[in-house]
Design a protein around this motif. Structure first.
Motif, short mmCIF file in Angstrom:
data_model
loop_
_atom_site.label_atom_id
_atom_site.label_comp_id
_atom_site.label_asym_id
_atom_site.label_seq_id
_atom_site.Cartn_x
_atom_site.Cartn_y
_atom_site.Cartn_z
N ASN A 4 37.35 28.42 22.19
CA ASN A 4 37.92 27.98 20.92
C ASN A 4 38.47 29.13 20.07
OD1 ASN A 4 38.55 25.75 19.27
ND2 ASN A 4 36.82 26.20 17.95
N ASN A 5 38.06 30.35 20.36
CA ASN A 5 38.59 31.50 19.63
C ASN A 5 39.85 32.07 20.30
OD1 ASN A 5 37.54 32.82 21.83
ND2 ASN A 5 36.21 34.20 20.67
N ASP A 6 40.47 31.27 21.19
CA ASP A 6 41.74 31.61 21.86
C ASP A 6 41.62 32.77 22.83
OD1 ASP A 6 43.01 29.54 20.46
OD2 ASP A 6 43.35 30.86 18.74
N THR A 7 40.43 32.96 23.40
CA THR A 7 40.22 34.00 24.40
C THR A 7 40.27 33.38 25.79
OG1 THR A 7 38.86 35.25 22.87
CG2 THR A 7 38.68 35.82 25.20
N ILE A 8 41.16 33.92 26.63
CA ILE A 8 41.30 33.49 28.02
C ILE A 8 40.46 34.42 28.89
CG2 ILE A 8 42.92 33.16 29.94
CD1 ILE A 8 43.73 31.31 27.75
N HIS A 9 39.63 33.82 29.76
CA HIS A 9 38.85 34.58 30.73
C HIS A 9 39.28 34.16 32.12
CE1 HIS A 9 36.14 34.61 27.19
NE2 HIS A 9 35.78 35.80 27.65
N VAL A 10 39.46 35.12 33.00
CA VAL A 10 39.77 34.84 34.40
C VAL A 10 38.54 35.24 35.22
CG1 VAL A 10 41.29 35.33 36.35
CG2 VAL A 10 42.22 35.28 34.01
N TRP A 11 38.05 34.30 36.02
CA TRP A 11 36.82 34.48 36.80
C TRP A 11 37.14 34.37 38.28
CZ3 TRP A 11 32.73 35.34 33.56
CH2 TRP A 11 32.87 34.90 32.24
N SER A 12 36.37 35.06 39.11
CA SER A 12 36.46 34.87 40.56
C SER A 12 35.79 33.53 40.89
CB SER A 12 35.73 35.99 41.28
OG SER A 12 35.50 35.64 42.63
N SER A 13 36.45 32.71 41.70
CA SER A 13 35.82 31.46 42.15
C SER A 13 34.92 31.71 43.36
CB SER A 13 36.88 30.40 42.47
OG SER A 13 37.70 30.84 43.53
N ILE A 14 34.89 32.95 43.83
CA ILE A 14 34.01 33.31 44.96
C ILE A 14 32.61 33.64 44.46
CG2 ILE A 14 33.70 34.88 46.92
CD1 ILE A 14 36.25 33.11 47.08
N ASP A 15 32.52 34.58 43.49
CA ASP A 15 31.20 35.00 42.99
C ASP A 15 31.03 34.78 41.50
OD1 ASP A 15 32.82 36.98 41.88
OD2 ASP A 15 32.08 38.57 43.19
N SER A 44 41.57 25.65 37.67
CA SER A 44 41.48 26.48 38.86
C SER A 44 42.90 26.74 39.34
CB SER A 44 40.66 25.77 39.95
OG SER A 44 41.36 24.64 40.41
N LEU A 45 43.08 27.84 40.04
CA LEU A 45 44.40 28.14 40.61
C LEU A 45 44.37 27.71 42.07
CD1 LEU A 45 44.41 29.88 38.00
CD2 LEU A 45 45.88 31.45 39.23
N PRO A 46 45.05 26.63 42.42
CA PRO A 46 45.03 26.13 43.79
C PRO A 46 45.47 27.20 44.79
CG PRO A 46 46.10 24.56 42.33
CD PRO A 46 45.90 25.83 41.55
N GLY A 47 44.69 27.36 45.83
CA GLY A 47 45.00 28.34 46.86
C GLY A 47 44.74 29.78 46.46
N ARG A 48 44.22 30.00 45.28
CA ARG A 48 43.92 31.34 44.77
C ARG A 48 42.44 31.35 44.36
NH1 ARG A 48 47.79 34.66 45.72
NH2 ARG A 48 47.05 36.00 44.07
N PRO A 49 41.75 32.47 44.48
CA PRO A 49 40.31 32.51 44.18
C PRO A 49 39.99 32.76 42.70
CG PRO A 49 41.00 34.60 45.06
CD PRO A 49 42.22 33.71 45.07
N TYR A 50 40.63 31.97 41.81
CA TYR A 50 40.44 32.19 40.38
C TYR A 50 40.17 30.91 39.62
CZ TYR A 50 42.57 36.67 41.50
OH TYR A 50 42.84 37.88 42.07
N LEU A 51 39.32 31.05 38.60
CA LEU A 51 39.08 30.02 37.60
C LEU A 51 39.50 30.63 36.26
CD1 LEU A 51 35.49 29.00 38.75
CD2 LEU A 51 37.63 27.78 39.23
N VAL A 52 40.09 29.81 35.41
CA VAL A 52 40.52 30.29 34.10
C VAL A 52 39.87 29.43 33.04
CG1 VAL A 52 42.50 30.77 32.61
CG2 VAL A 52 42.74 31.02 35.09
N THR A 53 39.27 30.08 32.03
CA THR A 53 38.68 29.37 30.91
C THR A 53 39.34 29.83 29.62
OG1 THR A 53 36.93 31.02 30.57
CG2 THR A 53 36.42 29.18 32.06
N CYS A 54 39.34 28.97 28.63
CA CYS A 54 39.81 29.33 27.30
C CYS A 54 38.81 28.81 26.29
CB CYS A 54 41.19 28.75 27.02
SG CYS A 54 41.82 29.20 25.38
#
Length: 193
Positions: free
Chosen positions: A138-149, A126-136
């Motif tokens: 196994n196929n090396d794909t990064i996804h950025v998600w809203s931590s709100i919805d 999670s990005l502290p103080g920012r509304p984002y979650l980041v996942t990676c």
């Protein structure tokens, strides 16, 4: 391994607590599990979460057994991270079952499942103080998600530049560092909500 935010403690992946005030003596063992992923709860510094096979256990530092267990994944849990949304504490977990789950720590239950990954979810932050979650995955794909919805914000594939070995948030910014076999890449997360 996890490092405590305010006490001189290190929690090893074999679930042993090492105390810096006692010459780095192992002062507590939490079960007899193999290697696991760990995270101290930043809102309750007396507790931590640990991945154990296909579930997560939440422990108190002075406990002989887990306080409770979070069970929803159908395969091994690979990663976890705490985050806040409003005034509530949450946990995100990633698994070999190609999902990420959002857990309400007050209700002690899964409130949302992120699906659609093409391979196991290996890293979450999670990005502290920012509304984002980041996942990676196994196929090396990064996804950025809203931590709100929990909606997808962006996707970036790093497969051409070396296998991803880890991701971390650069404190005080909206950037993450992606560790790869070939070096480190910096990804700027869009600050607009």
């Amino acid at each position: 391994m996890a490092i405590h935010a305010v006490k001189p403690y290190v929690l090893s992946s074999s679930m042993e607590l090492w105390d810096g005030d006692k010459g780095w003596e192992c002062t507590h063992k939490f079960g007899v599990y193999g290697m696991c992923k760990l995270a101290f709860n930043p809102e309750d510094t007396n507790s931590f979460a640990a991945t154990i096979r296909h579930y997560v256990e939440v422990w108190s530092l002075d406990s002989a057994k887990p306080d409770y267990t979070l069970i929803e994944h159908s395969d091994k849990v690979k990663c976890l991270a705490f985050f806040k949304r409003g005034d509530r504490q949450y946990l995100i977990t990633g698994s070999n079952d190609c999902t990420a789950k959002i857990w309400d720590m007050q209700k002690r239950m899964c409130i949302h499942t992120i699906e659609g990954f093409m391979s196991p979810v290996m890293y979450v932050i999670s990005l502290p103080g920012r509304p984002y979650l980041v996942t990676c995955s196994n196929n090396d794909t990064i996804h950025v998600w809203s931590s709100i919805d929990f909606r997808l914000k962006t996707t970036v594939n790093f497969s051409g530049s070396g296998h991803v070995r880890g991701i971390v948030c650069l404190m005080g910014s909206r950037r993450v560092a992606i560790g790869q076999m070939s070096g480190i890449s910096i990804m700027d997360i869009d600050g607009e909500e």
